[in-house]
Design an enzyme around this catalytic site. Structure first.
Site, PDB file in Angstrom:
ATOM      1  N   ASP A   1     -44.738  -7.811  14.185  1.00  0.00           N
ATOM      2  CA  ASP A   1     -44.741  -8.493  15.422  1.00  0.00           C
ATOM      3  C   ASP A   1     -45.746  -9.932  15.369  1.00  0.00           C
ATOM      4  O   ASP A   1     -46.954  -9.433  14.891  1.00  0.00           O
ATOM      5  CB  ASP A   1     -45.371  -7.520  16.713  1.00  0.00           C
ATOM      6  CG  ASP A   1     -45.514  -8.242  18.064  1.00  0.00           C
ATOM      7  OD1 ASP A   1     -45.475  -9.403  18.162  1.00  0.00           O
ATOM      8  OD2 ASP A   1     -45.741  -7.845  19.046  1.00  0.00           O
TER       9      ASP A   1
ATOM     10  N   HIS B   1     -39.903  -5.394  -6.574  1.00  0.00           N
ATOM     11  CA  HIS B   1     -39.978  -3.835  -6.371  1.00  0.00           C
ATOM     12  C   HIS B   1     -40.962  -3.234  -7.263  1.00  0.00           C
ATOM     13  O   HIS B   1     -41.578  -2.292  -6.855  1.00  0.00           O
ATOM     14  CB  HIS B   1     -38.697  -3.365  -6.801  1.00  0.00           C
ATOM     15  CG  HIS B   1     -38.586  -2.056  -6.118  1.00  0.00           C
ATOM     16  ND1 HIS B   1     -39.288  -1.177  -5.984  1.00  0.00           N
ATOM     17  CD2 HIS B   1     -37.255  -1.530  -5.601  1.00  0.00           C
ATOM     18  CE1 HIS B   1     -38.887  -0.151  -5.097  1.00  0.00           C
ATOM     19  NE2 HIS B   1     -37.561  -0.378  -5.008  1.00  0.00           N
TER      20      HIS B   1
END
Length: 454
Positions: free
Chosen positions: A401, A156
């Site tokens: 994708d 993070h």
């Protein structure tokens, strides 16, 4: 679900196109963390995707990852072991790449339920600090039906959810042999200079930072061990529950909040849904009868709030928090518009002036000089009576994708921190919202009864 690890390796950046990554290659051997990187959670975060067949072979995804790391070079480095000068070392250490299999069809475990089993679908997030460790860790798990599950973990302090989502989209493009566009904006070291003279207008010592209490002289290792045992015991009693709010339910909550508002304000989907969940969690905890005040911690993305706006493709952290507060009894007894109004009033002031004030304060030396620590404490196990909400509704997680279309499922990993809520778009594609709510098991039954009532 038995997951068998087949291989584990390090994938290093593949610089086969010098023009692919000009921004992150320059700047020396390390990149200093910004004030926003330093104030956020010092922890790995994990998300999980599922793809139906056909999907590219692991080798193609490995090459795509290597190319994406060349564009986002900071992900291929490691955090410097220097608390006074925190930075990302640009040493091209690489990312962890794990290949695994499950001898069962994906349908046997879908949809995934929030449980410790999810932890088997991505590399360990243990270690926290990322010093000497890979900052990105990936696991590809192939199921017997040909389906692919990808577990992605990232540190993070290097990037927030928005930046991580951008990287994942880039990985998909690179795996399809398409150019990564737009390129990430990698200027964290220079983008947020303090003003001269500085202008600190807000109480940052009480919001983003606080002064930790000094341990008593008799507070010894035994006391620390006892505190750890209590945290472990609490952790075992916390469960994560997934709530599915349909598009119609979300519209109903929003309409109820807006129509009953004395100010005739039309509240956003976020304000309405989070207000509803804040009330439900507070009621389920049984706090309504007492004098307790509950505080809601809300992540606020600064990219569109700063002036001029920071590019959406900025790579790093750019999040601060809003903190609406309310007596628990008042919050539960009043209509949902009251909670939505509290949220609205707390979030709106976290604007350019607030972000600039924070930069000036965090750059002033006060944090180090006074020994202040961040209120973003990953070591907390129980937040009660407070609540923390992270919204991923505007992040492009579903745009990943690899060549066969988007994922059929997306979920945050299992994170049993009592009082936390994650919001993500429904994987059903129905315009609804999934809320992952962590509560003590003893409070869950009541929460399930009331979470669909507004």
């Amino acid at each position: 679900m038995k997951v068998r690890v087949e291989s584990s390796k390090i994938v290093k950046p593949l610089y086969d196109d010098v023009a692919a990554a000009p921004a992150c290659i320059t700047g020396g051997e390390s990149v200093p963390l910004s004030v926003f990187d330093r104030v956020t959670y010092d922890v790995y975060m994990a998300v999980i995707y599922a793809f139906r067949p056909p999907s590219p072979p692991n080798a193609a995804l490995e090459v795509g990852l290597a190319k994406a790391l060349a564009v986002y070079r900071e992900w291929a480095g490691e955090l410097a072991d220097d608390d006074e000068r925190p930075a990302v070392v640009l040493n091209d250490r690489g990312a962890l790449f794990v290949e695994a299999t499950v001898s069962a069809p994906l349908a046997a475990v879908m949809p995934f339920k929030p449980s410790p089993e999810l932890l088997r679908l991505h590399p360990s997030t243990a270690g926290g600090r990322g010093v000497g460790d890979e900052l990105v860790r990936v696991q590809l798990t192939r199921f017997s039906c040909g389906s692919l599950v990808i577990g992605f973990t990232s540190h993070h302090r290097v990037a927030d959810g928005q930046a991580a989502g951008n990287f994942l989209v880039a990985w998909g493009l690179a795996s399809r042999r398409l150019p990564v566009a737009p390129l990430p904006v990698c200027d964290r070291a220079t983008r947020f200079p303090p003003r001269e003279p500085p202008l600190v207008q807000f109480p940052h010592r009480e919001t983003e930072y606080y002064a930790p209490k000094k341990k008593k002289k008799n507070h010894d290792a035994d006391a620390d061990e006892h505190d750890g045992e209590l945290a472990t015991a609490a952790h075992d009693k916390i469960k994560v529950h997934k709530v599915h709010f349909t598009k119609e339910f979300v519209s109903g909550v929003k309409a109820r909040a807006s129509s009953s508002s004395p100010s005739r304000r039309e509240y956003s989907t976020f304000e309405s849904v989070v207000g509803h969940l804040w009330r439900a969690v507070t009621a389920a905890r049984g706090l309504a009868a007492g004098e307790t005040t509950t505080t809601l911690r809300i992540s606020v993305n600064g990219r569109t709030r700063m002036r001029p706006p920071v590019p959406r493709d900025y790579f790093g952290n750019l999040v601060l928090w809003a903190f609406p507060r309310c007596p628990a009894g008042e919050l539960v007894s009043r209509p949902v518009h009251h909670a939505a109004e509290l949220i609205h009033r707390a979030v709106v002031p976290v604007d350019d002036a607030y972000f600039r004030s924070f930069i000036d304060f965090a750059s002033s030396g006060a944090v180090e000089g006074e020994g202040l620590v961040s209120t973003a404490d990953e070591g907390q196990v129980v937040l009660c009576p407070d609540v923390e909400v992270d919204s991923w509704l505007g992040i492009d997680f579903y745009d990943l994708d690899f060549g066969s279309g988007g994922p059929c499922y997306f979920t945050p990993s299992y994170l049993p921190m009592e009082g936390t809520i994650f919001l993500v778009p429904s994987f059903l594609g129905d315009g609804g919202i999934e809320a992952y709510v962590s509560l003590f098991e003893s409070h869950l039954d009541e929460f399930k009864k009331i979470c669909y009532t507004y």
